[in-house]
Design a protein around this motif. Structure first.
Motif, PDB file in Angstrom:
ATOM      1  N   ASN A 286     -49.920   7.102 -42.678  1.00 33.04           N
ATOM      2  CA  ASN A 286     -50.941   6.671 -41.713  1.00 33.04           C
ATOM      3  C   ASN A 286     -52.140   6.032 -42.411  1.00 33.04           C
ATOM      4  OD1 ASN A 286     -51.943   8.851 -43.033  1.00 33.04           O
ATOM      5  ND2 ASN A 286     -51.900  10.240 -41.274  1.00 33.04           N
ATOM      6  N   SER A 287     -53.270   5.961 -41.721  1.00 38.49           N
ATOM      7  CA  SER A 287     -54.457   5.318 -42.302  1.00 38.49           C
ATOM      8  C   SER A 287     -55.018   6.143 -43.474  1.00 38.49           C
ATOM      9  CB  SER A 287     -55.518   5.122 -41.228  1.00 38.49           C
ATOM     10  OG  SER A 287     -55.906   6.385 -40.719  1.00 38.49           O
ATOM     11  N   ILE A 288     -54.741   7.445 -43.492  1.00 35.75           N
ATOM     12  CA  ILE A 288     -55.194   8.258 -44.644  1.00 35.75           C
ATOM     13  C   ILE A 288     -54.477   7.770 -45.902  1.00 35.75           C
ATOM     14  CG2 ILE A 288     -55.328  10.599 -45.627  1.00 35.75           C
ATOM     15  CD1 ILE A 288     -55.316  11.716 -42.802  1.00 35.75           C
ATOM     16  N   ALA A 289     -53.174   7.462 -45.746  1.00 33.70           N
ATOM     17  CA  ALA A 289     -52.400   6.961 -46.888  1.00 33.70           C
ATOM     18  C   ALA A 289     -53.023   5.674 -47.410  1.00 33.70           C
ATOM     19  CB  ALA A 289     -50.953   6.721 -46.482  1.00 33.70           C
ATOM     20  N   GLU A 290     -53.384   4.796 -46.475  1.00 36.10           N
ATOM     21  CA  GLU A 290     -53.984   3.517 -46.900  1.00 36.10           C
ATOM     22  C   GLU A 290     -55.281   3.739 -47.652  1.00 36.10           C
ATOM     23  OE1 GLU A 290     -54.279   0.795 -43.510  1.00 36.10           O
ATOM     24  OE2 GLU A 290     -52.161   1.312 -43.176  1.00 36.10           O
ATOM     25  N   LYS A 291     -56.070   4.693 -47.152  1.00 37.40           N
ATOM     26  CA  LYS A 291     -57.362   4.972 -47.786  1.00 37.40           C
ATOM     27  C   LYS A 291     -57.154   5.534 -49.207  1.00 37.40           C
ATOM     28  CE  LYS A 291     -61.683   7.349 -46.488  1.00 37.40           C
ATOM     29  NZ  LYS A 291     -62.769   6.391 -46.410  1.00 37.40           N
ATOM     30  N   ILE A 292     -56.209   6.463 -49.336  1.00 39.03           N
ATOM     31  CA  ILE A 292     -55.944   7.043 -50.661  1.00 39.03           C
ATOM     32  C   ILE A 292     -55.412   5.956 -51.602  1.00 39.03           C
ATOM     33  CG2 ILE A 292     -54.550   8.695 -51.988  1.00 39.03           C
ATOM     34  CD1 ILE A 292     -54.554  10.556 -49.564  1.00 39.03           C
ATOM     35  N   ARG A 293     -54.475   5.146 -51.112  1.00 42.48           N
ATOM     36  CA  ARG A 293     -53.885   4.091 -51.957  1.00 42.48           C
ATOM     37  C   ARG A 293     -54.963   3.132 -52.432  1.00 42.48           C
ATOM     38  NH1 ARG A 293     -50.397   2.131 -48.511  1.00 42.48           N
ATOM     39  NH2 ARG A 293     -48.866   3.746 -48.990  1.00 42.48           N
ATOM     40  N   THR A 301     -48.081  -0.105 -62.349  1.00 40.22           N
ATOM     41  CA  THR A 301     -48.502  -0.843 -63.540  1.00 40.22           C
ATOM     42  C   THR A 301     -47.407  -1.806 -63.994  1.00 40.22           C
ATOM     43  OG1 THR A 301     -49.512   1.234 -64.191  1.00 40.22           O
ATOM     44  CG2 THR A 301     -49.586  -0.509 -65.801  1.00 40.22           C
ATOM     45  N   VAL A 302     -46.147  -1.397 -63.835  1.00 44.71           N
ATOM     46  CA  VAL A 302     -45.039  -2.217 -64.332  1.00 44.71           C
ATOM     47  C   VAL A 302     -44.601  -3.239 -63.292  1.00 44.71           C
ATOM     48  CG1 VAL A 302     -42.632  -2.159 -65.132  1.00 44.71           C
ATOM     49  CG2 VAL A 302     -44.239  -0.410 -65.893  1.00 44.71           C
ATOM     50  N   THR A 303     -44.430  -2.790 -62.046  1.00 45.39           N
ATOM     51  CA  THR A 303     -43.837  -3.675 -61.036  1.00 45.39           C
ATOM     52  C   THR A 303     -44.850  -4.163 -60.001  1.00 45.39           C
ATOM     53  OG1 THR A 303     -43.280  -1.758 -59.701  1.00 45.39           O
ATOM     54  CG2 THR A 303     -41.578  -2.532 -61.202  1.00 45.39           C
ATOM     55  N   GLY A 304     -46.049  -3.582 -59.988  1.00 42.13           N
ATOM     56  CA  GLY A 304     -47.062  -3.971 -59.003  1.00 42.13           C
ATOM     57  C   GLY A 304     -46.774  -3.447 -57.598  1.00 42.13           C
ATOM     58  N   ARG A 305     -45.694  -2.646 -57.453  1.00 36.52           N
ATOM     59  CA  ARG A 305     -45.346  -2.138 -56.117  1.00 36.52           C
ATOM     60  C   ARG A 305     -46.423  -1.186 -55.603  1.00 36.52           C
ATOM     61  NH1 ARG A 305     -39.394   0.304 -57.138  1.00 36.52           N
ATOM     62  NH2 ARG A 305     -40.302   0.754 -59.172  1.00 36.52           N
ATOM     63  N   PRO A 306     -46.766  -1.248 -54.274  1.00 40.28           N
ATOM     64  CA  PRO A 306     -47.684  -0.238 -53.739  1.00 40.28           C
ATOM     65  C   PRO A 306     -47.005   1.125 -53.854  1.00 40.28           C
ATOM     66  CG  PRO A 306     -47.029  -1.827 -52.024  1.00 40.28           C
ATOM     67  CD  PRO A 306     -46.289  -2.196 -53.264  1.00 40.28           C
ATOM     68  N   ARG A 307     -47.737   2.110 -54.337  1.00 38.77           N
ATOM     69  CA  ARG A 307     -47.125   3.441 -54.476  1.00 38.77           C
ATOM     70  C   ARG A 307     -47.180   4.185 -53.148  1.00 38.77           C
ATOM     71  NH1 ARG A 307     -50.576   4.279 -59.812  1.00 38.77           N
ATOM     72  NH2 ARG A 307     -49.275   3.125 -61.258  1.00 38.77           N
ATOM     73  N   ARG A 308     -46.156   4.981 -52.896  1.00 40.41           N
ATOM     74  CA  ARG A 308     -46.186   5.884 -51.746  1.00 40.41           C
ATOM     75  C   ARG A 308     -47.162   7.010 -52.097  1.00 40.41           C
ATOM     76  NH1 ARG A 308     -40.046   7.425 -51.993  1.00 40.41           N
ATOM     77  NH2 ARG A 308     -40.431   8.570 -50.061  1.00 40.41           N
ATOM     78  N   VAL A 309     -47.958   7.458 -51.130  1.00 45.68           N
ATOM     79  CA  VAL A 309     -48.923   8.529 -51.427  1.00 45.68           C
ATOM     80  C   VAL A 309     -48.833   9.650 -50.392  1.00 45.68           C
ATOM     81  CG1 VAL A 309     -50.573   7.031 -52.653  1.00 45.68           C
ATOM     82  CG2 VAL A 309     -50.800   7.358 -50.191  1.00 45.68           C
ATOM     83  N   GLY A 310     -49.281  10.817 -50.773  1.00 50.32           N
ATOM     84  CA  GLY A 310     -49.261  11.960 -49.858  1.00 50.32           C
ATOM     85  C   GLY A 310     -50.120  13.101 -50.388  1.00 50.32           C
ATOM     86  N   TRP A 311     -50.100  14.207 -49.640  1.00 50.29           N
ATOM     87  CA  TRP A 311     -50.905  15.369 -50.044  1.00 50.29           C
ATOM     88  C   TRP A 311     -50.371  16.000 -51.327  1.00 50.29           C
ATOM     89  CZ3 TRP A 311     -55.105  14.782 -47.617  1.00 50.29           C
ATOM     90  CH2 TRP A 311     -55.184  14.537 -46.253  1.00 50.29           C
ATOM     91  N   LEU A 312     -51.245  16.682 -52.013  1.00 52.14           N
ATOM     92  CA  LEU A 312     -50.875  17.432 -53.215  1.00 52.14           C
ATOM     93  C   LEU A 312     -49.802  18.464 -52.860  1.00 52.14           C
ATOM     94  CD1 LEU A 312     -51.515  18.119 -56.196  1.00 52.14           C
ATOM     95  CD2 LEU A 312     -53.297  19.655 -55.362  1.00 52.14           C
ATOM     96  N   ASP A 313     -48.752  18.533 -53.678  1.00 58.47           N
ATOM     97  CA  ASP A 313     -47.655  19.473 -53.429  1.00 58.47           C
ATOM     98  C   ASP A 313     -47.623  20.504 -54.569  1.00 58.47           C
ATOM     99  OD1 ASP A 313     -45.239  20.822 -53.138  1.00 58.47           O
ATOM    100  OD2 ASP A 313     -44.126  19.032 -52.513  1.00 58.47           O
ATOM    101  N   ALA A 336     -60.926   9.862 -55.927  1.00 58.71           N
ATOM    102  CA  ALA A 336     -60.186   8.977 -55.016  1.00 58.71           C
ATOM    103  C   ALA A 336     -59.958   9.604 -53.643  1.00 58.71           C
ATOM    104  CB  ALA A 336     -58.859   8.574 -55.645  1.00 58.71           C
ATOM    105  N   LEU A 337     -60.201  10.906 -53.512  1.00 59.23           N
ATOM    106  CA  LEU A 337     -60.042  11.553 -52.198  1.00 59.23           C
ATOM    107  C   LEU A 337     -61.350  11.552 -51.398  1.00 59.23           C
ATOM    108  CD1 LEU A 337     -57.769  14.677 -52.904  1.00 59.23           C
ATOM    109  CD2 LEU A 337     -57.129  12.509 -51.837  1.00 59.23           C
ATOM    110  N   GLU A 338     -62.389  10.931 -51.936  1.00 57.81           N
ATOM    111  CA  GLU A 338     -63.701  10.978 -51.270  1.00 57.81           C
ATOM    112  C   GLU A 338     -63.626  10.426 -49.840  1.00 57.81           C
ATOM    113  OE1 GLU A 338     -66.182   8.555 -53.821  1.00 57.81           O
ATOM    114  OE2 GLU A 338     -65.418   6.698 -52.942  1.00 57.81           O
TER     115      GLU A 338
END
Ligand code: IMP
Ligand code: MG
Length: 437
Positions: A286-293, A301-313, A336-338
């Motif tokens: 969701n929009s939280i993912a976008e904000k974290i990303r 760094t290698v491929t420039g792909r947007p990384r998938r993000v989520g809560w700390l597990d 980054a979680l600010e």
């Protein structure tokens, strides 16, 4: 009693890579004599900011720009062109190269990269979304015992006779997928022979060299690439990489016996990210993912792909702490979680109405699990200058909500916290455990 020395430390990712290890390898490299890569190849991307210059290494260990002695050990797979380019780039910046390359590391050839793409396609839903750098096919050849090692690369006669065989096998294999593929043997041979000539001055038996260095009291940093959950033996197979991306990989990947390895530091990001395929139970879309990303600059760094993000597990990180025998942890990217409120941390998985005792390594089981969360207050956004100022003042100056978040991680993992990072710069670090190395 004869005294044995082991002034060395390992920096290992606790999740799926990109936990911010590069910054700490660089931080510790300042104090070290030698920095060692023991797994992976140019699938890794380490970002290091040193003297105001941003370096993006794929193969070169982090001590490179500091003109430290750096070692690419036997557990790595080497794309010689990538390594030579990184050497040239450092030379252009006026840096002295102090590199040792293991004669028993394995070499990536153009057909490995082609096969990486073709194999990925044919795996369908089991594809890991690789970096397509030929990593998996090169490790496959190593295990099949027809791989070509750096020692062969620097000896043209050996290279020719082994490459002739391997080329034939790979060409036939590639032609099963793609009947048009044809790259002239001689052009590969000539190209690689010239790489061998240029790399020859760096090639030694790094296992002997490293053991001697440890015995003489040298300070060494073992720099893990990727992260524990991507490891071939103890990660989420088949959605990972082809090396042991954990502290267990150090011994086999360097020839340094495990009892000579000193401290093991696990690096944890304040949230989770993953590049490529595979399950990700705490993923946000969701929009939280976008904000974290956005705030964490989560692009590969290698491929420039947007990384998938989520809560700390913390449930899978507990497993990583166990596998690695972690002594203390570093928490990165808290800044980054600010501005995200509330925050969540996963602490358990539920399967068919009951709580699991440990992380289920099998992805078919993970798929059926429900992650359970604890909820936390977030912290206010700050400018990077404000975060730097807080870092200078130390732990007590952190926002109260962040201190609570950190304390929870410590209690849950039952592991000390060595350092905290609240910004990209080397100085945006709060050190809680002095004299790590
Ligand atoms: P490979 O290592 O290129 O074969 O890729 C296998 C899997 O590991 C893919 O899901 C990649 O996205 C992931 N991977 C490989 N290297 C890294 C890394 O340095 N950081 C994060 N993920 C990585
Ligand atoms: Mg990386």
């Amino acid at each position: 009693m004869i005294e044995k020395k082991n002034n060395n430390i390992a920096i290992i990712g606790m999740s799926w890579g990109d936990e911010g290890k590069g910054k700490f390898c660089d931080y510790l490299a300042q104090k070290a004599d030698i920095v060692v890569r023991f797994n992976g190849g140019n699938n890794a991307g380490h970002t290091v900011v040193s003297d105001g210059i941003k370096y993006k290494f794929k193969l070169m260990p982090s001590g490179g720009p500091l003109e430290k002695e750096v070692i690419i050990a036997n557990g790595c797979v080497v794309d010689p062109k990538v390594l030579l380019d990184e050497i040239e780039n450092l030379k252009k910046l006026g840096k002295k190269i102090n590199l040792k390359l293991s004669s028993t590391s394995h070499i990536i050839f153009p057909f490995h990269k082609v096969l990486d793409g073709l194999e990925e396609e044919s795996k369908g839903k089991y594809s890991a979304g690789t970096t397509k750098r030929g990593i998996g096919p090169t490790y496959s050849d190593k295990a099949a015992r027809w791989g070509i090692r750096t020692f062969d690369l620097i000896n043209p006669q050996l290279l020719k006779s082994k490459l002739e065989k391997l080329y034939k096998i790979k060409k036939d294999l590639i032609n099963l997928y793609d009947s048009h593929w044809d790259t002239d043997f001689n052009s590969i041979y000539e190209e690689y022979k010239s790489y061998g000539d240029r790399l020859k001055p760096y090639v030694i038996d790094t296992a002997y060299y490293l053991n001697k260095a440890i015995d003489s009291g040298k300070k060494i940093v073992f720099e893990g690439a990727q992260g524990t959950l991507l490891g071939i033996d103890h990660g989420m197979y088949p959605f990972g990489t082809s090396s042991n991306a954990n502290a267990l990989g150090i011994s086999a990947g360097t020839g340094v016996p495990s009892k000579k390895i000193g401290k093991i530091i696990g690096v944890i990001k304040a949230y989770t990210s993953r590049v490529g395929g595979g399950l990700f139970p705490t993923e946000l879309t969701n929009s939280i993912a976008e904000k974290i990303r956005d705030q964490g600059k989560e692009y590969g760094t290698v491929t420039g792909r947007p990384r998938r993000v989520g809560w700390l597990d913390l449930f899978n990180i507990k497993y990583s702490i166990m596998i690695n025998g972690v002594d203390s942890v570093i928490i990165t990217l808290l800044d980054a979680l600010e501005g995200i409120n509330p925050l969540k941390i996963c602490t358990a998985y539920e399967l068919e109405g009951r709580l699991l005792e440990s992380w289920p390594i099998q992805s078919e089981i993970i798929e059926q699990c429900k992650p359970l969360y604890n909820t936390f207050n977030g912290w206010e956004p700050k400018t990077s200058e404000e975060w730097s100022e807080i870092a200078k003042q130390g732990f007590n100056a952190l926002p109260l909500a962040m201190k609570t978040y950190i304390q929870f991680i410590k209690d849950e993992l039952q592991t000390d916290i060595a350092m905290i990072s609240i910004g990209p710069d080397r100085n945006d670090t709060i050190v809680l455990e002095e004299n790590l190395l």
